[in-house]
Each structure stands twice: as structure tokens, then as C-alpha cells.
Design a protein around this motif. Structure first.
Motif, PDB file in Angstrom:
ATOM      1  N   GLN A 180       0.837  -1.193   0.000  1.00  0.00           N
ATOM      2  CA  GLN A 180       0.000   0.000   0.000  1.00  0.00           C
ATOM      3  C   GLN A 180       0.876   1.247   0.000  1.00  0.00           C
ATOM      4  O   GLN A 180       1.711   1.423   0.886  1.00  0.00           O
ATOM      5  N   GLY A 181       0.673   2.106  -1.001  1.00  0.00           N
ATOM      6  CA  GLY A 181       1.436   3.338  -1.089  1.00  0.00           C
ATOM      7  C   GLY A 181       0.778   4.484  -0.364  1.00  0.00           C
ATOM      8  O   GLY A 181       1.275   4.974   0.650  1.00  0.00           O
ATOM      9  N   VAL A 182      -0.395   4.906  -0.859  1.00  0.00           N
ATOM     10  CA  VAL A 182      -1.147   5.985  -0.227  1.00  0.00           C
ATOM     11  C   VAL A 182      -1.493   5.624   1.211  1.00  0.00           C
ATOM     12  O   VAL A 182      -1.554   6.488   2.089  1.00  0.00           O
ATOM     13  N   GLY A 183      -1.671   4.352   1.481  1.00  0.00           N
ATOM     14  CA  GLY A 183      -1.990   3.889   2.832  1.00  0.00           C
ATOM     15  C   GLY A 183      -0.851   4.023   3.821  1.00  0.00           C
ATOM     16  O   GLY A 183      -1.053   3.816   5.020  1.00  0.00           O
ATOM     17  N   GLY A 184       0.357   4.329   3.337  1.00  0.00           N
ATOM     18  CA  GLY A 184       1.477   4.550   4.252  1.00  0.00           C
ATOM     19  C   GLY A 184       2.559   3.499   4.207  1.00  0.00           C
ATOM     20  O   GLY A 184       3.220   3.221   5.202  1.00  0.00           O
ATOM     21  N   ASN A 347      -1.901   8.762   3.658  1.00  0.00           N
ATOM     22  CA  ASN A 347      -3.094   8.901   4.492  1.00  0.00           C
ATOM     23  C   ASN A 347      -2.766   8.773   5.971  1.00  0.00           C
ATOM     24  O   ASN A 347      -3.516   9.259   6.818  1.00  0.00           O
ATOM     25  N   ASP A 348      -1.664   8.108   6.288  1.00  0.00           N
ATOM     26  CA  ASP A 348      -1.149   8.087   7.657  1.00  0.00           C
ATOM     27  C   ASP A 348      -0.303   9.349   7.827  1.00  0.00           C
ATOM     28  O   ASP A 348       0.789   9.453   7.273  1.00  0.00           O
ATOM     29  N   LYS A 349      -0.815  10.324   8.563  1.00  0.00           N
ATOM     30  CA  LYS A 349      -0.205  11.649   8.638  1.00  0.00           C
ATOM     31  C   LYS A 349       1.211  11.639   9.202  1.00  0.00           C
ATOM     32  O   LYS A 349       1.958  12.607   9.033  1.00  0.00           O
TER      33      LYS A 349
END
Length: 379
Positions: A180-184, A347-349
Motif C-alpha cells: 500500500q502506497g497511499v496507505g502509508g 493517508n497516515d499523517k
């Protein structure tokens, strides 16, 4: 007419690029350690890549898929050999979202079922079905919502089994990112992927591996899932495939039967796109970029692992997530505006996402490492 204002923009205007660097209109130089979401796989304006595109422009740049195009055949042959999927078939399109749309459709055509299982933290695109299997309610419009799309928790085998137990006979496909990329930069476990594969086989569901960001050598393997020796039914790819030229692909197991009109695209697999994609594969092979991704990823991790404020490093090859003990936005801004280095978020800040070109060297990498150390030490 004005642009539709949907992008939060940095006040930077790149006008030139070469290798791992960008220059703005004022002549300021920036290190690109993000590659436009992992798109720049072989560096900006690689001379071989440039040459192939210029050569093709002097011949023919586009015609539709109603005629023969030998470049498509060459691309399929080289992609099959370098990826290890020589017996698969290739459908060419324009983007990762389009690749996933076609994969989901093909799976449903194949088994006649309509439900799709996806996972928390996922990002598969912004088009109709692709966004329906993306775990971000902010970008899923009411028209995209449907009970056909079932979400399961990432790396949760127990929940996965329960969903298949109750709905398995209706599940057409399972779609999952290699990483997962955008997911962190979330990495699936061997056990999780193996269980998905087993359940797909048991319930006649199609396993779709989304390698749009994690593929094309990014992880140190051609596709990230190959580390786990899992063979999907369908693999989707895009981003690094064209090094900036829009192209996507669907790798399809030979058990799927093609027929005229089953899938289609106007621009997919055009002459220029194929020339770009062939150049990328040639450079990856000649310069051994998968090996370099493994080597440079190891190098970065070893150099930064003891820096202050780093909680963990999630990484395969040059797909790197640096988890901080705080929101990464200020660190990212300082790297960009004070040190002129592009990085990404997720998405994980708390996760700073690092996706440099696969041919990055130690000289450029040390610029990033030194800057990151300076920023973190100053907190």
C-alpha cells in the motif's frame, strides 16, 4: 476559463528536469525524492528514453487499435521476460485506475459474479469501480457506493475468512496492492497473501494484484508480490511503466479467454506510449535497476534508522515509509522549502513517503539523508 481548483499546490514551478533533479523558473535546483508518486522510475529525461521518444515521433505517434502495432508486441515480449510472466497476456491502457477498472470488469466477465473484496487503507484509483474499492470516503461519490464492494481489514486473516464464509460464492474478485502506497507503505504478510490466494481458489474468485505503485522494480523485485511467491490471476501496472508518459497495463493469466470487444481503449498502447515503456524496460535491464533499488534502499535505511523522531521504517527496495513520532507535514515542508527536496506523504499523517528514481546514486541520496538529519535534529 480557470482551472478546476482540486489540487493543493506548492508554490514551485518546475521548468526543467534531469536525472533526480528539477529546476524552477528562477533556476533554483531541487532534488526529486518522490518522482511524482513513483512515476519517474529511470530518472528525468534519461538520454536513452529521450532518444526512443524522439525517434518514434519522427515515424508515427498515434493510431487507434484498429491496426497492427508491432511496438505493442515488442513491449509485451520484453515485459513478460523481465517480469517473469511470459505466459500471461497484456492489455494496454492509459493509467492505473483504468488498468484496475479493466481488471475488475474482466474478473466479473470470467466468473459471472459481481462482488469485490478490498482492504482498509487501499487506493486503487478515482474512476467508477476503482474508487469504489478505495478506502477514502472523501473521494467516493454517492454514485460510486454499492453493496457489491466489501471492505476487510488489512492483514486480518480471521475477518477475511469470515467474509468468504458468508459471501464467498458471490465474490468475483479480491483486489490488493502489492504494497500500500497511499496507505502509508503497508506491507502484507506472507500468511495474509497466501490465505487470500487459497480462498480465491476455493471460491472461484479472481486474485487481482494492484502493482501500479509497487511494481516495475520499485520494491527490488519486478512486482512486490513476487517476494512472497504468490501468483495472481491478474496484475495491474502503470506509474513507473512509462517514466512520465501515460500508460497502464493489465497482465492476464492465460486461463482468461479474449474475444473481440471484450475490453477496449482509444489511446491505450499508442505508438509513443509503447516507445516510452520499451525504453523503460531496456534501461531497467541494462542498468540493473532492481538490484540498485534493493541496494540503495538498504543504504538509506541503515543511514537514517537511528535518527531522532523516527519510530519505524517500512520499506521494500526504494518504496520507503518513514514513520515519525508526529505529523510529517512540517518535516516535509522544511525539506522542500529549506533544503529543496521533494518527498511525499500518505493517508497516515505521520508517514513521510520516499519514492526516488530507481537509478538513484549515493551522491544524491546523501543530500536527502543529511537534510533529513538536520531537520529532525532541529525539532
Amino acid at each position: 476559463m480557470n482551472l478546476f481548483n482540486v489540487y493543493p499546490l506548492f508554490n514551485i514551478h518546475p521548468v526543467k528536469a534531469e536525472g533526480s533533479f528539477l529546476w524552477d523558473e528562477k533556476g533554483e535546483k531541487y532534488l526529486d525524492f518522490y518522482g511524482g508518486h513513483a512515476v519517474i522510475s529511470i530518472g528525468h529525461n534519461h538520454p536513452y528514453y529521450q532518444g526512443k521518444l524522439k525517434e518514434q515521433l519522427e515515424k508515427i505517434s498515434f493510431y487507434s487499435n484498429s491496426v497492427q502495432n508491432e511496438l505493442q508486441t515488442e513491449l509485451a515480449d520484453k515485459l513478460g521476460k523481465l517480469s517473469g510472466y511470459e505466459d500471461y497476456n497484456l492489455f494496454l491502457c492509459n493509467s492505473g485506475a483504468e488498468a484496475n477498472e479493466n481488471a475488475l470488469k474482466l474478473a466479473s466477465f470470467h466468473n459471472g459474479k459481481s462482488k469485490v473484496l478490498y482492504f482498509s487503507g487501499s487506493f486503487h484509483g478515482r474512476t467508477s469501480a476503482a474508487v469504489s474499492v478505495t478506502d477514502n470516503p472523501k473521494i467516493v461519490a454517492p454514485v460510486n457506493y454499492s453493496e457489491r464492494f466489501i471492505k476487510s481489514d488489512w492483514n486480518d486473516i480471521e475477518q477475511l475468512e469470515q467474509i468468504f464464509k458468508t459471501q464467498g460464492n458471490d465474490i468475483s474478485s479480491v483486489i490488493i496492492e502489492g504494497i500500500q502506497g497511499v496507505g502509508g507503505i503497508m506491507i502484507p504478510t506472507q500468511e495474509f497473501l497466501s490465505k487470500i490466494k487459497t480462498l480465491c481458489e476455493e471460491y472461484n474468485a479472481v486474485l487481482i494484484m494492484d502493482e501500479v505503485q509497487s511494481g516495475y522494480g520499485r520494491s527490488g523485485y519486478f512486482f512486490a508480490h513476487q517476494e512472497f511467491e504468490i501468483q495472481p490471476d491478474i496484475i495491474t501496472t502503470a506509474k513507473g511503466m512509462g517514466n512520465g508518459f501515460p500508460i497502464g497495463g493489465v497482465l492476464i493469466h492465460p486461463k482468461f479467454e479474449a474475444s473481440n470487444g471484450l475490453l477496449g481503449t482509444t489511446f491505450g498502447g499508442n505508438h509513443l506510449a509503447c516507445a516510452a515503456a520499451i525504453a523503460v524496460l531496456d534501461v531497467m535491464k541494462e542498468e540493473k535497476l532492481m538490484e540498485n533499488a534493493q541496494h540503495m534502499g538498504d543504504y538509506i535505511e541503515q543511514k537514517i534508522k537511528d535518527f531522532p523522531h523516527i519510530k519505524s521504517i517500512r520499506r521494500k527496495g526504494l518504496m520507503i515509509g518513514i514513520e515519525l513520532d508526529r505529523d510529517c507535514s512540517e518535516v516535509r515542508k522544511e525539506l522542500l522549502y529549506d533544503h529543496h527536496i521533494f518527498t511525499g506523504n500518505s493517508n497516515d499523517k505521520s508517514v513521510l513517503r520516499i519514492l526516488p528514481a530507481l537509478n538513484i546514486g549515493t551522491q544524491e541520496t546523501d543530500l536527502f539523508i543529511d537534510a533529513l538529519q538536520t531537520v529532525l535534529n532541529a525539532i
